[in-house]
Design an enzyme around this catalytic site. Sequence first.
Site, PDB file in Angstrom:
ATOM      1  N   ARG A  64     -19.131  48.166  53.542  1.00 12.33           N
ATOM      2  CA  ARG A  64     -19.397  48.156  55.126  1.00 12.33           C
ATOM      3  C   ARG A  64     -20.605  47.308  55.021  1.00 12.33           C
ATOM      4  NH1 ARG A  64     -17.441  53.221  54.381  1.00 12.33           N
ATOM      5  NH2 ARG A  64     -16.599  54.143  56.104  1.00 12.33           N
ATOM      6  N   HIS A  88     -14.555  46.350  55.265  1.00 10.32           N
ATOM      7  CA  HIS A  88     -13.783  45.879  54.523  1.00 10.32           C
ATOM      8  C   HIS A  88     -12.905  44.589  55.056  1.00 10.32           C
ATOM      9  CE1 HIS A  88     -13.716  48.956  51.643  1.00 10.32           C
ATOM     10  NE2 HIS A  88     -12.878  49.913  52.049  1.00 10.32           N
ATOM     11  N   HIS A 161      -8.299  48.667  45.706  1.00 10.74           N
ATOM     12  CA  HIS A 161      -8.607  50.013  46.396  1.00 10.74           C
ATOM     13  C   HIS A 161      -7.266  50.854  45.822  1.00 10.74           C
ATOM     14  CE1 HIS A 161     -10.162  52.697  49.109  1.00 10.74           C
ATOM     15  NE2 HIS A 161     -10.617  51.928  49.863  1.00 10.74           N
ATOM     16  N   ASP A 223     -18.017  59.304  48.855  1.00 16.38           N
ATOM     17  CA  ASP A 223     -17.817  57.975  49.513  1.00 16.38           C
ATOM     18  C   ASP A 223     -19.092  57.428  49.129  1.00 16.38           C
ATOM     19  OD1 ASP A 223     -16.824  55.913  50.503  1.00 16.38           O
ATOM     20  OD2 ASP A 223     -16.224  56.751  52.457  1.00 16.38           O
ATOM     21  N   GLU A 282     -13.815  51.435  42.998  1.00 15.60           N
ATOM     22  CA  GLU A 282     -13.919  50.076  43.634  1.00 15.60           C
ATOM     23  C   GLU A 282     -15.125  49.382  43.123  1.00 15.60           C
ATOM     24  OE1 GLU A 282     -13.748  50.747  48.088  1.00 15.60           O
ATOM     25  OE2 GLU A 282     -13.342  52.629  47.661  1.00 15.60           O
TER      26      GLU A 282
END
Length: 317
Positions: A64, A88, A161, A223, A282
Amino acid sequence: METHSISNKYLKLTTIDYGATVHQLIFKDQNGNDINVVQSYKDLDSYIHNAPYLGASVGRYAGRLNPNGFSINGQHYALYTDNQAHLHGGREGFSFKTWKLEEITQGENPHITYSYFSEDMEEGYPGALEVFCTYTLKDNQLLISYTAKSDKDTVVNLTNHNYYNLNGNGSIMDHELRLHADRILEKSLTAVPSGSFKEVKQTHYDFRATTIIKKQLEIAGIDDTYVVNQNKPLAVLYAPKTGIQMKISSNQPAVVIYTPPTLDEQLLLNQPVSEYPAICFETQNFPDAPNHAQFPSALLKSGDLYSNESVFEFSIK
């Protein structure tokens, strides 16, 4: 949409030109059974604009960015935003583009190379950017390489991803994880980094010692961006059920760990699907790095080479 496959005596990889995406990655478990260790869609059309970015190559900027955009050399660049963040790479990021197959080789260390040409100001980013993604099988390792060059100063942050499940289906709650990171990035309510850091000690983010994932995910999902303090390996994931272990190494300063609470079982090859069916690693630079001078720079100067090199090593423990 075309698929491409390579294999050696340890691994079999199938990719898709759309999004330079990993479709399947096969490794044998402790009983000699083929296990697809990444989540895969049954129908290739399900990859088109898929919300989870399943297996995709992400760019021009993974993660982000602040909804206000960013500045380079005093020039401000506005970006597409949704839910008060640019995610993304924008509305039509690299994950949702058809890449060109440059080369595919077979043999002892086979590889697949894709390229994508991103035009100047595509999704608001300056510079015409030429990107290469290479998947290589070297013995029991999957090597994922991203390189890029631009004709103007720009910002770049590329990653893969994949959604890993070393059981091949069900849940990752029984997996064990060790993660060499003492801190995560603090984030806003819209998940954009604030510029500050949080210690993982005495939180559910703490995997500094080998920990059964269920212990932490029973508190809450993850996350978040982990600041890596060791690169080789930066993480070790192990599934007792299959005996499969995966070691992750990277030249990047961070890894975003994402544990989706669920995925759409009807669309997946990996059935059945249980709560927390996968975990993402990631490997990348910090999200929103262009807006925080204290973060590692994401600036790619004109003519310089961007490089993200990550290794996923599989074995039976």
